[in-house]
Enzyme design. Structure first.
Site, mmCIF file in Angstrom:
data_model
loop_
_atom_site.group_PDB
_atom_site.id
_atom_site.type_symbol
_atom_site.label_atom_id
_atom_site.label_comp_id
_atom_site.label_asym_id
_atom_site.label_seq_id
_atom_site.Cartn_x
_atom_site.Cartn_y
_atom_site.Cartn_z
ATOM 1 N N GLY A 184 -14.695 29.295 52.838
ATOM 2 C CA GLY A 184 -13.484 28.789 52.289
ATOM 3 C C GLY A 184 -12.338 29.501 53.522
ATOM 4 O O GLY A 184 -11.194 28.767 53.777
ATOM 5 N N ASP A 202 -12.218 28.149 42.682
ATOM 6 C CA ASP A 202 -13.470 28.394 41.726
ATOM 7 C C ASP A 202 -14.420 29.309 42.104
ATOM 8 O O ASP A 202 -15.348 28.854 42.683
ATOM 9 C CB ASP A 202 -13.840 27.042 41.178
ATOM 10 C CG ASP A 202 -14.920 27.086 40.296
ATOM 11 O OD1 ASP A 202 -14.887 28.274 39.705
ATOM 12 O OD2 ASP A 202 -15.650 26.273 39.725
#
Ligand code: SPD
Length: 337
Positions: A184, A202
């Site tokens: 990410g 998340d």
């Protein structure tokens, strides 16, 4: 996954949490407690899964195991799926419950609709983590959304979810979704500034592959990727167990996000302490009042017909999620100034 600058994300090692998941199905079915070195099943009660972690020392929630359906070791973590007696199928990463079929709605609906219902017409959404697809399922309820990127580091989580949790992974069927397998942080570094209306993080807990997602440089990258008045919603742990982590997140987010910074929470019976929270932040720009939703979830069925009705989220619970017990309010408010 190679990050910018040549740093390589290090796959998780067993020693980091001191346990492995080599569980013998015979031990479970025979209620045989001979597999004591595993730590998961079951040094506590034979035939039960016990969630033991240094993140919640001195306690361990347990679920009765009917059958182990999958065990694997990815480049990053141990992955397990079992059928429980009372919560349906359960997804476990490195010994920690990520979701159960029975209560996943309370998490996936809240982490998604708290941010998306707080801004008008979200169009571009980024999900970091969330490889099970549950957040995608919820994002897909918003007809204003034109494109959803999801960046999940562990392909095994995606594959296992599609195989064992079709009602969760249904989110991947939405044609607006683009899946990126990778880190990410690296993904965000490559995103042009101001790309997204909303970023939803998340993540699992901040030990192992998700650790960086709780740190200040990551939040700086998120803020840059958001448009003015764009929103972040990130998994922010439990007020009962992790006030120190929450304090750090609040302090960092307050420095980086010049709009609103608020903590909300929800009840998830199979997460440690039975609750989990979210940090909601907005960048400088059009004001965002997270406590008063402006954008209802529509009953859009055009992109993904099989997702079923909302089970948990409604506008009353949205507003209530920001009401904090006094002990948490005192700490969070003192850090958010
Ligand atoms: N303590 C476990 C926290 C897990 C949060 N992420 C869950 C992923 C579900 N989509």
């Amino acid at each position: 996954m190679t990050e910018e600058g040549g740093a390589v994300k290090r796959p998780r090692e067993d020693e980091e949490n001191g346990v492995s998941v080599s569980v013998d199905m015979e031990d479970i079915n025979n209620n045989n407690n001979s597999n004591k070195e595993t730590g998961y099943i079951s040094s506590v009660i034979p035939g039960w899964f016990s969630e033991i972690s240094p993140m919640w020392p001195g306690e361990a929630h347990s679920l009765k195991v009917e059958k182990i359906l999958f065990q694997g070791k990815s480049e990053y973590q141990n992955v397990m799926v079992f059928q429980s007696s009372t919560y349906g199928k359960v997804l476990v990463l490195d010994g920690v419950i990520q979701l159960t079929e029975r209560d996943e709605c309370a998490y996936q609906e809240m982490i998604t609709h708290l941010p998306l219902c707080s801004i008008p017409n979200p169009k571009k959404v980024l999900v970091i983590g969330g490889g099970d697809g549950g957040v995608l399922r919820e994002v897909s309820r918003h007809s204003s959304v034109e494109h959803v990127d999801i960046c999940e580091i562990d392909k095994m989580v995606v594959d296992v979810s599609k195989q064992f949790f079709p009602d969760v992974a249904v989110g991947y069927e939405d044609p607006r979704v683009a899946l990126h397998i990778g880190d990410g942080v690296a993904f965000l570094k490559a995103v042009p500034a101001g790309t997204y209306d909303a970023v939803i993080v998340d993540s699992s807990d901040p030990i192992g592959p998700a650790q960086e997602l709780f740190e200040k440089p990551f939040f700086e990258l998120v803020a840059k990727a958001l448009r003015p008045g764009g929103v972040l919603c990130t998994q922010a742990e439990s007020i009962w167990l992790h006030m120190h982590i929450i304090e750090d997140i609040v302090v960092n987010c307050r420095q980086i996000f010049k709009g609103s910074v608020n903590y909300a929470w929800t009840t998830v019976p199979t997460y440690p302490s039975g609750v989990i929270g979210f940090m909601l932040c907005s960048t400088e720009g059009p004001a965002v009042d997270f406590k008063h939703p402006v954008n209802p979830v529509d009953a859009d069925e055009s992109h993904c017909k099989s997702k079923g009705p909302l089970k948990f989220y409604n506008k009353e619970i949205h507003a209530a999620a920001f009401c904090l017990p006094s002990f948490a309010k005192k700490v969070i408010e003192s850090k958010s100034k």
